[in-house]
Design an enzyme around this catalytic site. Structure first.
Site, PDB file in Angstrom:
ATOM      1  N   GLN A 172       0.768  -1.198   0.160  1.00 57.54           N
ATOM      2  CA  GLN A 172      -0.031   0.102  -0.116  1.00 57.54           C
ATOM      3  C   GLN A 172       0.723   1.141  -0.172  1.00 57.54           C
ATOM      4  O   GLN A 172       0.485   2.216  -0.159  1.00 57.54           O
ATOM      5  CB  GLN A 172      -0.836  -0.116   1.231  1.00 57.54           C
ATOM      6  CG  GLN A 172      -2.015  -1.164   1.100  1.00 57.54           C
ATOM      7  CD  GLN A 172      -2.995  -0.941   0.162  1.00 57.54           C
ATOM      8  OE1 GLN A 172      -3.271   0.068  -0.402  1.00 57.54           O
ATOM      9  NE2 GLN A 172      -3.848  -2.045  -0.036  1.00 57.54           N
ATOM     10  N   CYS A 309     -10.372  -7.943   1.725  1.00 56.01           N
ATOM     11  CA  CYS A 309     -10.116  -9.505   1.682  1.00 56.01           C
ATOM     12  C   CYS A 309     -10.996 -10.004   2.926  1.00 56.01           C
ATOM     13  O   CYS A 309     -11.210 -11.031   2.616  1.00 56.01           O
ATOM     14  CB  CYS A 309      -8.487  -9.434   2.057  1.00 56.01           C
ATOM     15  SG  CYS A 309      -7.572  -8.895   0.812  1.00 56.01           S
TER      16      CYS A 309
HETATM   17  N1  PLP Z   1      -0.511  -6.802   1.429  1.00 55.85           N
HETATM   18  C1  PLP Z   1      -1.475  -5.807   1.597  1.00 55.85           C
HETATM   19  C2  PLP Z   1      -1.042  -4.703   2.513  1.00 55.85           C
HETATM   20  C3  PLP Z   1      -2.758  -5.631   0.627  1.00 55.85           C
HETATM   21  O1  PLP Z   1      -3.393  -4.627   0.657  1.00 55.85           O
HETATM   22  C4  PLP Z   1      -2.706  -6.721  -0.160  1.00 55.85           C
HETATM   23  C5  PLP Z   1      -4.040  -6.724  -1.329  1.00 55.85           C
HETATM   24  O2  PLP Z   1      -5.026  -6.462  -0.732  1.00 55.85           O
HETATM   25  C6  PLP Z   1      -1.962  -7.777  -0.423  1.00 55.85           C
HETATM   26  C7  PLP Z   1      -0.897  -7.918   0.513  1.00 55.85           C
HETATM   27  C8  PLP Z   1      -1.974  -8.949  -1.274  1.00 55.85           C
HETATM   28  O3  PLP Z   1      -1.694  -8.343  -2.366  1.00 55.85           O
HETATM   29  P1  PLP Z   1      -2.124  -9.444  -3.787  1.00 55.85           P
HETATM   30  O4  PLP Z   1      -3.480  -8.969  -4.304  1.00 55.85           O
HETATM   31  O5  PLP Z   1      -0.957  -8.909  -5.108  1.00 55.85           O
HETATM   32  O6  PLP Z   1      -1.979 -10.733  -3.414  1.00 55.85           O
END
Ligand code: PLP
Length: 362
Positions: A172, A309
């Site tokens: 982020q 998520c």
């Molecule tokens: N880490 C953070 C802080 C995130 O916001 C996200 C996605 O929501 C992820 C990891 C995972 O990213 P990716 O969608 O590329 O797997």
């Protein structure tokens, strides 16, 4: 539709899309080569991949290498699992507000996991306490749910002094604020910085040894086998370059929206520090708010209930709970996220609709 969910994903930058199309050629074209083939088409594709790698590396500190992965989740898995050695039961230390990609992977490794608390503002301390034999410390740069910016440089120095590796989830923060200079490994995702979905990267400091997650043809220095997509790499590269070059303009735009948002959502309570925060993230609560009903009533606006998520799981956000919010407070919180392509008019219209629908619940 007004899009205000920039932490979940960002719109693809038109410049990145244009570059990607160049590498999505059909018969007779020159952009469909396998970047691992030795002939001319392959070498052209490989050159595009390497240019993209340089552009992504420019978002990271000097002295390391970028390994392309399928997502930041995969990058974080590579970091956590790739540094785990058989029979090494030393603990891991991870902040309480990490993304599930870190929390769940750390838990799955079978070694003790120390959870580092955050304060009521959603901030970890600069020198968190963890067991002396800790193998790896993971603290994210900017939280995805509440936007708080962690003191990762201080934590990295503290981890190093304790003999632990430091992993930073910079998903982020990448392209928005300076990289975590003291990290040993940094995870990034293209789709959070106006690049395509389906590609992420792990930056690894020179000298840090990793074992592969995926074995096979030996691509990506043997750490991540599988044919790379030049289109995804190229899109990621252009997005990274744009973010780096436009970083100040993007931040100024976000700041102007943040100031206005404060007026539009007067009376709502902000979750997490207002100052030590990426200002494109508004995580707000209102006592007694029924978030599911609000979202159903305001369908013209794409915003989020807690983290994208975790939404749909029915569980209150572990991040908001870590701040000390009650389950009820956590469940009455929404996240409004804006960025490069958000306009003031959109924000005003969305806020008017959200506030009116919330007031109708009273
Ligand atoms: N880490 C953070 C802080 C995130 O916001 C996200 C996605 O929501 C992820 C990891 C995972 O990213 P990716 O969608 O590329 O797997």
């Amino acid at each position: 539709m007004i899009y205000l969910d920039y932490q979940a994903t960002t719109p693809l930058a038109p410049e990145a899309r244009e570059e990607m199309l160049r590498w999505l050629d059909g018969p007779g074209g020159t952009g469909f080569g396998n970047p691992h083939s030795p002939h001319r088409l392959g070498r052209m594709a490989a050159a595009a991949v390497e240019l993209a790698r340089e552009r992504v590396a420019a978002l990271c500190p000097p002295g390391g290498k970028v390994i392309f992965t399928g997502s930041a989740t995969e990058a974080l898995n590579l970091a956590l699992r790739g540094t785990a050695r058989a029979g090494d039961a030393r603990p891991l230390a991870v902040s309480a507000i990490e993304h599930a990609a870190v929390l769940d992977t750390a838990q799955a490794l079978g070694c003790p996991v120390e959870i580092l608390p955050v304060d009521a503002d959603g901030l970890a301390g600069p020198a968190p306490a963890f067991p002396p034999d800790t193998r790896l410390v993971a603290v994210m740069q900017v939280n995805n749910e509440i936007g708080t910016i962690q003191p990762v440089d201080a934590i990295a120095a503290h981890a190093k002094a304790s003999g632990a590796l430091f992993l930073c989830d910079a998903v982020q923060g990448a392209g928005k604020i300076p990289p975590p200079a003291g990290a040993d490994m940094i995870a990034i995702s293209a789709h959070k910085l106006y690049g395509p979905k389906g590609i992420g990267a792990l930056w690894v400091r020179d000298g840090v040894e990793l074992a592969p997650l995926i074995t096979g043809g030996g691509q990506e220095r043997g750490l991540r086998s599988g044919t790379l997509s030049p289109a995804l790499c190229a899109g990621f590269g252009v997005a990274a370059q744009l973010a780096r070059q436009g970083c100040e303009a993007d931040a100024a735009h976000v700041e102007s929206l943040w100031v206005k948002a404060g007026e539009l959502f007067a009376g709502w309570t902000l979750n997490g520090s207002a100052e030590t925060r990426w200002h494109g993230n508004l995580n707000l609560r209102r006592d007694g708010l029924d978030v599911a009903r609000l979202m159903a009533d305001v369908r013209q606006v794409a915003f989020s209930a807690g983290s994208a998520c975790a939404s749909g799981s029915g569980r209150p956000s572990h991040v908001l709970r870590a701040l000390g919010l009650t389950e009820r407070q956590a469940k009455s919180s929404i996240r409004v996220g804006f960025g490069r392509y958000s306009t003031l008019a959109e924000l005003e219209e969305a806020a008017e609709k959200i506030v009116a629908a919330a007031q109708q619940q009273e």
